[in-house]
Design a protein around this motif. Structure first.
Motif, PDB file in Angstrom:
ATOM      1  N   VAL A 143      98.187  43.250  98.887  1.00 14.67           N
ATOM      2  CA  VAL A 143      97.761  43.493  98.390  1.00 14.67           C
ATOM      3  C   VAL A 143      97.706  44.975  98.467  1.00 14.67           C
ATOM      4  O   VAL A 143      98.184  45.520  99.502  1.00 14.67           O
ATOM      5  CB  VAL A 143      96.066  43.351  99.942  1.00 14.67           C
ATOM      6  CG1 VAL A 143      94.987  44.511  98.689  1.00 14.67           C
ATOM      7  CG2 VAL A 143      95.782  41.865 100.205  1.00 14.67           C
ATOM      8  N   LEU A 144      97.987  45.932  97.034  1.00 13.77           N
ATOM      9  CA  LEU A 144      98.629  46.732  97.014  1.00 13.77           C
ATOM     10  C   LEU A 144      97.405  47.580  97.145  1.00 13.77           C
ATOM     11  O   LEU A 144      96.949  49.147  97.532  1.00 13.77           O
ATOM     12  CB  LEU A 144      99.080  47.390  95.502  1.00 13.77           C
ATOM     13  CG  LEU A 144     100.159  46.263  95.095  1.00 13.77           C
ATOM     14  CD1 LEU A 144     101.027  46.229  93.694  1.00 13.77           C
ATOM     15  CD2 LEU A 144     101.110  46.720  96.593  1.00 13.77           C
ATOM     16  N   ASN A 245      87.728  44.464  92.542  1.00 12.32           N
ATOM     17  CA  ASN A 245      88.875  43.151  91.619  1.00 12.32           C
ATOM     18  C   ASN A 245      90.584  43.883  92.522  1.00 12.32           C
ATOM     19  O   ASN A 245      89.991  45.062  92.830  1.00 12.32           O
ATOM     20  CB  ASN A 245      88.990  43.534  90.217  1.00 12.32           C
ATOM     21  CG  ASN A 245      87.880  42.813  89.279  1.00 12.32           C
ATOM     22  OD1 ASN A 245      88.174  42.775  88.265  1.00 12.32           O
ATOM     23  ND2 ASN A 245      87.315  41.873  90.593  1.00 12.32           N
ATOM     24  N   TRP A 246      91.318  43.274  92.639  1.00 10.59           N
ATOM     25  CA  TRP A 246      92.378  43.693  94.186  1.00 10.59           C
ATOM     26  C   TRP A 246      93.710  44.236  92.567  1.00 10.59           C
ATOM     27  O   TRP A 246      93.863  43.216  91.631  1.00 10.59           O
ATOM     28  CB  TRP A 246      92.597  42.638  95.028  1.00 10.59           C
ATOM     29  CG  TRP A 246      91.195  43.255  95.338  1.00 10.59           C
ATOM     30  CD1 TRP A 246      89.874  42.106  95.622  1.00 10.59           C
ATOM     31  CD2 TRP A 246      90.996  43.245  96.481  1.00 10.59           C
ATOM     32  NE1 TRP A 246      89.526  42.188  96.360  1.00 10.59           N
ATOM     33  CE2 TRP A 246      89.765  42.570  97.467  1.00 10.59           C
ATOM     34  CE3 TRP A 246      91.233  44.107  97.632  1.00 10.59           C
ATOM     35  CZ2 TRP A 246      89.201  43.461  98.402  1.00 10.59           C
ATOM     36  CZ3 TRP A 246      90.781  44.586  98.630  1.00 10.59           C
ATOM     37  CH2 TRP A 246      90.083  44.156  99.404  1.00 10.59           C
ATOM     38  N   LEU A 247      93.909  44.969  93.302  1.00 17.20           N
ATOM     39  CA  LEU A 247      95.611  45.442  92.548  1.00 17.20           C
ATOM     40  C   LEU A 247      96.234  44.706  93.305  1.00 17.20           C
ATOM     41  O   LEU A 247      96.635  44.992  94.617  1.00 17.20           O
ATOM     42  CB  LEU A 247      95.970  46.779  92.697  1.00 17.20           C
ATOM     43  CG  LEU A 247      97.472  47.019  91.691  1.00 17.20           C
ATOM     44  CD1 LEU A 247      97.487  46.298  90.641  1.00 17.20           C
ATOM     45  CD2 LEU A 247      97.452  48.448  91.855  1.00 17.20           C
ATOM     46  N   GLN A 267     101.840  54.354  97.205  1.00 15.58           N
ATOM     47  CA  GLN A 267     100.962  55.135  96.782  1.00 15.58           C
ATOM     48  C   GLN A 267     100.752  55.754  95.780  1.00 15.58           C
ATOM     49  O   GLN A 267      98.837  55.898  96.035  1.00 15.58           O
ATOM     50  CB  GLN A 267     102.084  56.570  96.733  1.00 15.58           C
ATOM     51  CG  GLN A 267     101.830  58.026  97.270  1.00 15.58           C
ATOM     52  CD  GLN A 267     101.176  57.456  98.398  1.00 15.58           C
ATOM     53  OE1 GLN A 267     100.724  57.309  99.225  1.00 15.58           O
ATOM     54  NE2 GLN A 267     100.017  58.703  98.271  1.00 15.58           N
ATOM     55  N   ILE A 268     101.081  55.241  94.298  1.00 12.85           N
ATOM     56  CA  ILE A 268     100.188  55.397  93.315  1.00 12.85           C
ATOM     57  C   ILE A 268      99.071  54.957  93.214  1.00 12.85           C
ATOM     58  O   ILE A 268      97.884  55.092  93.336  1.00 12.85           O
ATOM     59  CB  ILE A 268     101.281  55.260  92.104  1.00 12.85           C
ATOM     60  CG1 ILE A 268     102.344  56.044  92.103  1.00 12.85           C
ATOM     61  CG2 ILE A 268      99.814  54.650  90.845  1.00 12.85           C
ATOM     62  CD1 ILE A 268     103.218  55.457  91.266  1.00 12.85           C
ATOM     63  N   ALA A 269      99.072  53.419  93.447  1.00  8.55           N
ATOM     64  CA  ALA A 269      98.250  52.155  94.174  1.00  8.55           C
ATOM     65  C   ALA A 269      97.285  52.834  95.045  1.00  8.55           C
ATOM     66  O   ALA A 269      95.510  53.149  94.191  1.00  8.55           O
ATOM     67  CB  ALA A 269      98.162  50.750  94.115  1.00  8.55           C
ATOM     68  N   LYS A 270      97.352  53.537  96.140  1.00  8.79           N
ATOM     69  CA  LYS A 270      96.744  54.167  97.076  1.00  8.79           C
ATOM     70  C   LYS A 270      96.124  55.301  96.278  1.00  8.79           C
ATOM     71  O   LYS A 270      94.571  55.572  96.572  1.00  8.79           O
ATOM     72  CB  LYS A 270      97.341  54.299  98.026  1.00  8.79           C
ATOM     73  CG  LYS A 270      98.084  53.276  99.057  1.00  8.79           C
ATOM     74  CD  LYS A 270      98.097  54.003 100.152  1.00  8.79           C
ATOM     75  CE  LYS A 270      98.697  52.696 101.345  1.00  8.79           C
ATOM     76  NZ  LYS A 270      99.605  52.814 102.390  1.00  8.79           N
TER      77      LYS A 270
END
Length: 339
Positions: A143-144, A245-247, A267-270
């Motif tokens: 889960v990002l 929705n989840w990345l 880090q980009i995802a967060k």
């Protein structure tokens, strides 16, 4: 036998070749395929492209993300299995409960009543985010980040009387609950006085249009504008759940990245998750305005009115959902929301 000179030359050449291959490997490009549910140029699609652009830039082109919108790689349940198998690398979508029913926690009703409580619980490192992350990891999926889609509501094809009263009788209205949402949202809607039935997403528009159902739950204002335009008479912004929705990333696919690049992607995802949480209220309000402008009756609720709905569901409907998420998780949630 090789002379010492020849042996040195061969060894030197081999060493140089190894260094060269290592350098090529270090800078080789990796392409990750990303599936998502929404059409091109939707909010989710734009978010996906932001993610792809930043990943390419911050990894100096070592990692490229190729986007497949509108479920081009398959239905979200199919894609979820493909993530686990490494056949799809990334996806922005719901999390399947097929392999662990406790993941129904992702749409558990009234775990958030507004945008602040949703961000606190569901953003990266939030109480509920960490639970979901722990449950998904054994499925070989990472889960990002969450993609905040909005606060849930109910679309109805006719007027609704006394919509703010948690004890009103709406049994004449048959509201669709999505199949995997039956354990959570059937008791929720029945506690709020509605009749329920199940129906796949693809049949909703025709279902309301033909009178097979009177309305549907499981969406956000964007869905009412984009997917149900023309069949919605009344939109009730009941905040029944916070739609996420989840990345998601295939653990197998992400293992191909270097430690440095995995950290960059994470880090980009967060960062993008937080940006989306900060923007989602404005997005919801813009879609509610579009509904009003198109002639839909939009019913919004004060914080006190939402709390009345939430208290009723938590007291009377939550106990019926205990078997779906298990005693331990149910106790955690109860204790968290009792404070």
């Amino acid at each position: 036998m090789l002379s010492k000179i020849n042996r040195r030359a061969i060894l030197g050449t081999a060493a140089a070749l190894a260094i060269s291959l290592s350098a090529v490997s270090a800078f080789a490009e990796t392409t990750l395929r990303l599936s998502h549910l929404s059409p091109p140029d939707s909010d989710m699609d734009k978010w996906a492209h932001q993610f792809a652009d930043r990943v390419a830039k911050e990894t100096d082109g070592r990692v490229n993300v190729r986007i497949f919108p509108a479920s081009q790689l398959g239905d979200w349940e199919e894609v979820y299995e493909q993530l686990s198998q490494g056949a799809v690398d990334l996806a922005i979508q719901s999390i399947s409960t097929k392999f662990d029913s406790r993941l129904a926690i992702t749409w558990f009703p009234y775990t958030a009543v507004d945008y602040d409580s949703a961000k606190e619980a569901w953003n990266t490192d939030g109480f509920l985010f960490n639970i979901v992350d722990e449950l998904v990891t054994p499925q070989q999926i990472n889960v990002l980040a969450p993609y905040a889609f909005g606060l849930g509501g109910m679309a109805v094809g006719k007027p609704v009387s006394d919509p703010k009263n948690p004890d009103a009788d709406h049994s004449d209205l048959k509201i669709r609950v999505w199949p995997s949402g039956v354990p959570t949202h059937k008791p929720t809607l029945e506690r709020l006085g509605y009749s329920t039935t199940t129906m796949p997403w693809a049949e909703l528009y025709t279902g309301v249009q033909t009178g097979v159902i009177d309305g549907m739950v499981g969406g956000v204002p964007e869905n009412a504008v984009r997917d149900w335009n023309g069949v919605v008479d009344t939109w009730l912004q009941i905040n029944d759940h916070f739609e996420i929705n989840w990345l998601l990333g295939s653990a197998m696919s992400l293992s191909r990245l270097s430690t440095e690049d995995k950290a960059i992607v994470s880090q980009i995802a967060k960062e993008l998750a937080t940006e989306r949480f900060n923007a989602v209220e404005a997005a919801d309000n813009a879609y509610l305005k579009q509904l009003e402008d198109s002639g839909v009756t939009v019913v919004t609720y004060s914080r006190e009115e939402i709390n009345e709905l939430a208290d009723a569901v938590r007291a009377d409907a939550w106990p019926q959902m205990k078997g779906e998420i298990g005693d331990q998780l149910y106790e955690l949630i109860q204790n968290y929301y009792a404070n």
